[in-house]
Design a protein around this motif. Structure first.
Motif, PDB file in Angstrom:
ATOM      1  N   UNK A  96       0.800  -1.136   0.076  1.00 31.71           N
ATOM      2  CA  UNK A  96      -0.036   0.048   0.123  1.00 31.71           C
ATOM      3  C   UNK A  96       0.656   1.283  -0.120  1.00 31.71           C
ATOM      4  N   UNK A  97       0.762   2.086  -0.797  1.00 35.40           N
ATOM      5  CA  UNK A  97       1.545   3.153  -1.064  1.00 35.40           C
ATOM      6  C   UNK A  97       0.410   4.441  -0.744  1.00 35.40           C
ATOM      7  N   UNK A 117       4.594   0.556  -9.517  1.00 34.98           N
ATOM      8  CA  UNK A 117       3.481   1.605  -9.038  1.00 34.98           C
ATOM      9  C   UNK A 117       3.281   2.439 -10.539  1.00 34.98           C
ATOM     10  N   UNK A 118       2.253   2.135 -10.847  1.00 40.91           N
ATOM     11  CA  UNK A 118       1.817   2.798 -12.212  1.00 40.91           C
ATOM     12  C   UNK A 118       1.574   4.422 -11.892  1.00 40.91           C
ATOM     13  N   UNK A 124       9.341  -1.057  -6.749  1.00 39.45           N
ATOM     14  CA  UNK A 124       9.768  -1.336  -5.214  1.00 39.45           C
ATOM     15  C   UNK A 124      10.829  -2.144  -5.311  1.00 39.45           C
ATOM     16  N   UNK A 125      11.927  -2.102  -4.682  1.00 35.34           N
ATOM     17  CA  UNK A 125      12.963  -2.935  -4.689  1.00 35.34           C
ATOM     18  C   UNK A 125      13.172  -3.631  -3.121  1.00 35.34           C
ATOM     19  N   UNK A 126      14.001  -4.843  -3.161  1.00 37.90           N
ATOM     20  CA  UNK A 126      13.827  -5.418  -2.015  1.00 37.90           C
ATOM     21  C   UNK A 126      15.315  -6.122  -1.541  1.00 37.90           C
ATOM     22  N   UNK A 127      15.762  -6.115  -0.481  1.00 44.68           N
ATOM     23  CA  UNK A 127      16.827  -6.607   0.133  1.00 44.68           C
ATOM     24  C   UNK A 127      16.938  -7.194   1.578  1.00 44.68           C
ATOM     25  N   UNK A 148      12.395  -2.879   2.151  1.00 47.93           N
ATOM     26  CA  UNK A 148      11.928  -2.504   0.819  1.00 47.93           C
ATOM     27  C   UNK A 148      11.807  -0.834   0.660  1.00 47.93           C
ATOM     28  N   UNK A 149      12.324  -0.307  -0.866  1.00 44.63           N
ATOM     29  CA  UNK A 149      12.486   0.752  -0.913  1.00 44.63           C
ATOM     30  C   UNK A 149      11.820   1.391  -2.232  1.00 44.63           C
ATOM     31  N   UNK A 150      11.629   2.506  -2.508  1.00 44.11           N
ATOM     32  CA  UNK A 150      10.975   2.862  -3.843  1.00 44.11           C
ATOM     33  C   UNK A 150      12.427   3.208  -4.728  1.00 44.11           C
ATOM     34  N   UNK A 151      12.035   2.668  -5.705  1.00 45.56           N
ATOM     35  CA  UNK A 151      13.256   2.879  -6.967  1.00 45.56           C
ATOM     36  C   UNK A 151      13.746   4.275  -6.804  1.00 45.56           C
ATOM     37  N   UNK A 152      15.150   4.274  -6.717  1.00 40.44           N
ATOM     38  CA  UNK A 152      15.788   5.811  -6.870  1.00 40.44           C
ATOM     39  C   UNK A 152      15.847   6.459  -5.428  1.00 40.44           C
TER      40      UNK A 152
END
Length: 486
Positions: A96-97, A117-118, A124-127, A148-152
């Motif tokens: 959920x964003x 996310x359109x 969303x990236x994960x590690x 998890x974080x948002x790209x960039x």
């Protein structure tokens, strides 16, 4: 009327479009084409994350850690392999964003394995939070933290969630390939140029027609599942097949352990499936795997593959669990279709034995751990019967074993089989009742019998009599050795 109405609507749309095109740019809202930006995000939450099944290739792969050596691998020292969990984007989850209230943007919800996310046009990236290595492996029954974080925007809009490792519900799986693969068959691959002017053939493991059965652990309460095959097209020939489990909502992974990696981006790796050899492939689902062989053949009929003989029907199917004759005799093709050797085989007519040449023994003696057995002209082991060979008569018991040092009854009377397994004849033999005599036909003597010039009498049990005897109403006397006196 309907046609006229449609024409009027089309005319109105065209007029509106012309009017809008003539408006100055200042008449269109400045942010009409601009969506929410990362700085408009208030928070990201990740919930209802499914667990990871142990050693499931959907979520990771086998890995070794470098301890020493340079980047080129010189002098490298590696740990044993372990499973590395990395593909968190394959987990089913709810993302959920939530956007800041003042932006006026509605929340965006991503479900399943969707991590894009359109609204933001970002992923969303994960590690994993705690780095995995051979000394710190993820194990069944434990939970582990994932970032998890948002790209960039790593470090600005981060969220942490937990993933649990669970035991695989699969007990085992079986894979059967019922056909041989004809060399250069475009149903299972295609030709390509190797960049040096050579034409080669690439076999596609995903094009193989397999029968895959998954057997689940008793605790699941599920019976065996035969996987559904899904087919799709493939440019250049062949067809991709994917094998899907409805219960696991997962596909089977197929691997060729011996195939080298592609040399460069877009290049085809040489799989090297030579004709006349069996190629061992690996199938995996939910952390469990099974191996199976691909037999690449020149044609149908009898074919030698990796030193073993098989028979392929006209439709390339492999003959299994059947007898098949060749120019040298009858052969048995086992559960995998390979010609049996040094092996007992039981069919509806009895037991047979195939020798070192793969042919069924016929009209022959065979020595094994339990003793000697005899196989008739049809190759079946003889049981409960007399058999004559060049040395005499032998008897095979209910287990097909030649008897020795034992009394055996035939259709007329009793016979005695000696230490060599042959019926004794023209010979004295002692049993628990006394002395007996086996005649020229190897049968127990009953009544009068002249032996070496002396006359003897044997009662109805075949036992030699001595002393005073009344026979047929007359009195006779026999000495201590059974010979008639006077």
């Amino acid at each position: 009327m309907k046609k006229m109405r449609k024409l009027r609507i089309a005319s109105l749309i065209l007029t509106l479009a012309m009017v809008l095109s003539m408006l100055p740019l200042s008449a269109v809202p400045a942010n009409a084409e601009v969506g929410p930006r990362p700085e408009d995000v208030d928070s990201i939450t990740i919930t209802n994350v499914e667990p990871m099944i142990e050693k499931d290739l959907r979520y990771g792969y086998m890995k070794r850690d470098y301890i020493g050596g340079d980047e080129k691998g010189n002098g490298e020292d590696r740990t044993p392999e372990y499973f590395y969990y990395e593909y968190f984007d394959e987990l089913k989850k709810i993302i959920t964003i939530k956007f800041k209230e003042e932006t006026g943007y509605a929340d965006e919800v991503l479900t399943g394995t969707d991590d894009y996310s359109e609204k933001l046009d970002l992923y969303i990236y994960f590690q994993e939070n705690s780095p995995q290595n051979f000394e710190n492996q993820w194990t069944v029954g434990n939970e582990y933290s994932v970032y998890a974080w948002l790209e960039g925007y790593h470090g600005e809009i981060d969220v942490c969630f937990m993933v649990k490792i669970v035991e695989s519900p699969v007990e085992l799986m079986t894979v059967e390939l019922e056909v041989g693969i004809l060399e250069y068959d475009t149903r299972y691959g295609f030709e390509y140029e190797d960049g040096y002017g050579n034409t080669k053939f690439y076999y596609i493991k995903e094009a193989l027609p397999l029968t895959i059965t998954v057997y689940y652990k008793a605790s699941t309460g599920w019976g065996p599942e035969v996987l559904i095959e899904e087919e799709g097209g493939l440019k250049g020939g062949g067809g991709i097949r994917r094998y899907y489990s409805e219960r696991l909502d997962a596909y089977v992974y197929l691997e060729d352990p011996l195939a080298p990696s592609p040399k460069g981006k877009g290049e085809i790796s040489e799989t090297n499936w030579p004709t006349g050899f069996a190629r061992c492939l690996r199938a995996e689902i939910a952390g469990k795997h099974a191996f199976f062989d691909v037999l690449v053949i020149k044609g149908t009929g009898w074919q030698e593959v990796s030193g073993r003989w098989y028979y392929f029907n006209s439709d390339e199917t492999i003959l299994k669990n059947k007898w098949k004759s060749d120019s040298k005799g009858w052969c048995y093709l086992g559960y995998d279709g390979a010609m049996a050797k040094h092996q007992w085989v039981r069919d509806s007519k009895g037991w047979c034995y195939v020798g070192a040449d793969g042919r069924c023994l016929t009209n022959k003696w065979f020595k094994h751990v339990a003793g000697w057995s005899y196989f008739d002209r049809e190759g079946r082991m003889v049981t409960n019967k007399w058999v004559a060979d060049s040395k005499g008569w032998c008897y095979l018991d209910a287990d097909g074993i030649m008897v020795t040092n034992k009394w055996v009854r035939d259709t007329v009377t009793w016979c005695y089989v000696g230490a060599d397994g042959r019926a004794v004849k023209n010979q004295w033999q002692k049993d628990s009742n006394g002395w007996c005599y086996l005649d020229e036909n190897a049968r127990l003597t009953i009544g009068w019998k002249q032996i070496s010039g002396k006359k003897y009498y044997f009662n109805r049990n075949g036992t030699m009599v001595t002393g005073r005897q009344v026979i047929d109403g007359k009195v006779y006397r026999f000495d201590a050795n059974g010979a008639l006196i006077g």
